[in-house]
Scaffold this active site. Structure first.
Site, PDB file in Angstrom:
ATOM      1  N   TRP A  95       0.864  -1.154   0.000  1.00 29.11           N
ATOM      2  CA  TRP A  95       0.000   0.000   0.000  1.00 29.11           C
ATOM      3  C   TRP A  95       0.905   1.208   0.000  1.00 29.11           C
ATOM      4  O   TRP A  95       2.099   1.094   0.280  1.00 29.11           O
ATOM      5  CB  TRP A  95      -0.988  -0.005   1.150  1.00 29.11           C
ATOM      6  N   ASP A 114       6.046  -5.304   2.396  1.00 31.89           N
ATOM      7  CA  ASP A 114       6.305  -6.325   3.401  1.00 31.89           C
ATOM      8  C   ASP A 114       7.366  -7.310   2.937  1.00 31.89           C
ATOM      9  O   ASP A 114       7.456  -7.627   1.751  1.00 31.89           O
ATOM     10  CB  ASP A 114       5.022  -7.117   3.694  1.00 31.89           C
TER      11      ASP A 114
END
Lengths: 167, 392
Positions: A95, A114
């Site tokens: 994001w 991530d």
């Protein structure tokens, strides 16, 4: 602010997901419910966009890029602000938040990517929620595990990659 | 030595020999067993702890007796599991993700049925490996139909859909796609609502075969996600869902009609309270109590984007009168809140450790909702519980 951040952060300690956000960016990414993929190559290319020198401590939760951060700082886990620790998988998706650079005062797009495939590192938990939205704005939800496109949804830590100036 | 003395010595000798040759009688065996629970009680509460400080592979569901504040037992699941109790209280369903080698390997998503008294698995069904992985693991990620026959599991790839499981035959029936909309908010026997990214809500009807039969979307948004997003899970009072926003507005939605009909929004705050910076916040900041037409909100004082900050008070609102009717000051700040559904309800609040200040254990606080009185606390909860639920 620091205190607040740390407090919330601790709660997130467990593993969790991450991702910050960017209210306005939402418009850009909105229709993209399908996949916010930011291919690695593109990200690195855009990360080189010219901007002011860095300032601050990348191992501190109040570092400017972490305004939408949620997770363990990869710099504390064997990686860095832009690198995943050895043996993890950097997700091709993320994001995107928007943080103000402390020196040039401009807003930059930050991809919170991530590193997946190993258990929660557990060090330097950091949660800042600027721009964080509920799941119905998926691209702006830092509670989502953004390991789409990797082989595991277990999150080790999170990076904060500068994508360029916010237009 | 007299003869009498010799006799006495002989008797003592005999006693000693006997004592040495006859094995000592073992103490009666101490009964050992595995405890079973009684029926679920109105004040029992279930906490989902998706992980510990340094592990996210084994979600816990912690079962707690809210009257005695005793820890009754737990379930152990996989990565970011979610759970729900059957309407007849016989079973607990848990949806999980497992990897064959811990954090890596082949992914398997599964719904496991647990016996609610033994907290032991009795059967499972493998579901498509695309369960939604989000924090918190809220109740919109896993939902039962009111009759308890079908279970809906939210998927996120990040395309959105719901897997429908028939709990009677223990089979996956199908999948309902909800493009651009997330969450399973059950609003009828075979109907659920989802929130969409543009601020609208969509009603989806489905059948016993797990297929969508109709869907209707609001013509206009009922809130503006850009300016004032609502928390995903509403307080449901009767046929009306009350959504609370980051900036403390209440957005009622009547979902007895299709598509759902938005009511008139109203503010939770007075001008003075707004100036003081009061806002809702936490991972589970809102709970409804339908019999009283009330909803409860965790409140803190903070700035914009403080929507996950722990609450220091619980404010109670009358939905009918659109005003605050009670205010409970928390001994410890809390991030999750739940109210039981019985006639003498309890308010439970989860407190997570804080960094600043003395170390505090993860804890569950209990209050009487009638008086607001603090009833006690259960300390040392395992992990980091981020969502709470009770039996329907």
């Amino acid at each position: 602010m620091d205190a607040l951040v740390e407090r919330v952060t601790r709660t997130v300690a467990m593993r969790t997901s991450r991702r910050g956000i960017l209210g306005m960016l939402g418009k850009l990414i909105a229709g993209a419910m399908v996949l916010p993929l930011l291919p690695v190559e593109r990200v690195s290319a855009r990360a080189n966009t010219a901007e002011a020198a860095e300032e601050g401590d990348p191992l501190s939760c109040d570092y400017w890029r972490y305004c939408g951060f949620d997770g363990s700082l990869c710099g504390c886990c064997g990686g860095s602000t832009t690198q995943c620790p050895p043996g993890t998988m950097m997700s091709p998706t993320s994001w995107v938040g928007s943080c103000k650079h402390p020196i040039d005062g401009k807003d930059y797009m930050i991809g919170y990517r991530d590193c997946c495939g190993k258990d929660q590192c557990g060090r330097c938990f950091c949660q800042n929620n600027k721009g964080d939205m509920p799941l119905y704005r998926t691209q702006l939800d830092n509670g989502v595990t953004w390991c789409f496109g990797t082989a595991s949804f277990v999150v080790n830590c999170t990076t904060a990659v500068k994508l360029g100036l916010k237009s | 030595m007299s003869r009498k003395a010799w006799s006495l010595l002989f008797v003592i000798f005999l006693i000693c020999v006997t004592a040495m040759t006859v094995p000592a009688q073992p103490p009666p065996p101490e009964g050992v067993s595995v405890r079973e629970l009684g029926p679920i009680q109105p004040h029992w509460v279930f906490l989902i702890s998706p992980a510990g400080v340094d592990s996210e592979e084994a979600t816990k569901v912690e079962v707690i007796d809210g009257d005695s504040l005793q820890f009754l037992g737990m379930l152990t699941g996989g990565v970011l599991g979610t759970a729900a109790v059957s309407p007849d209280h016989r079973f607990i369903y848990m949806a999980d993700t497992f990897y064959s080698r811990g954090a890596r390997g082949v992914r398997t998503d599964v719904v496991t049925t647990y016996d609610a008294r033994r907290l032991a698995p009795v059967r499972e069904v493998i579901i498509p490996p695309k369960r939604q992985q989000t924090i918190p693991p809220d109740s919109s990620a896993l939902a039962l139909t009111p009759d308890g026959r079908l279970l809906l599991v939210a998927n996120l790839t990040p395309a959105t859909s719901m897997t429908v499981v028939d709990l009677g035959s223990n089979k996956v029936l199908g999948e309902i796609e909800t493009p651009g909309c997330t969450g399973i908010l059950i609003s009828g026997p075979r109907r659920f609502e989802s929130l969409c990214g543009d601020g609208t809500m969509i009603s989806i009807d489905f059948n016993d075969s797990g297929r969508m039969t109709a869907s209707q979307r609001m013509a206009r948004p009922f809130f503006d996600p850009e300016k004032d997003p609502v928390f995903s899970v509403p307080a449901v009072l009767g046929h009306t869902a009350y959504f609370v926003s980051y900036h403390a507005m209440v957005y009622p939605v009547d979902w007895s009609v299709e598509p759902p009909k938005a009511g008139t929004p109203w503010s939770m705050l007075t001008d003075a309270q707004r100036r003081e910076g009061w806002r809702p916040g936490g991972y589970q900041p809102l709970a409804g109590y339908a019999p009283g037409n009330l909803f409860y909100v965790l409140m803190h004082r903070g700035g914009q984007w403080s929507h996950k900050q722990a609450g220091i008070e619980v404010w109670v609102y009358s939905a009918q009168h659109r005003r605050r009717v009670d205010r409970i000051v928390l001994p410890r700040p809390g991030t999750d809140l739940y109210v039981t559904r019985d006639s003498d309800p309890r308010l439970f609040v989860v407190s997570l450790p804080e960094l600043n200040g003395p170390p505090t254990p993860t804890a569950l606080q209990s209050f009487s909702t009638r008086t607001g009185r603090y009833l006690g606390v259960l300390d040392q909860l395992p992990g980091f519980p981020l969502w709470m639920f009770g039996a329907p």
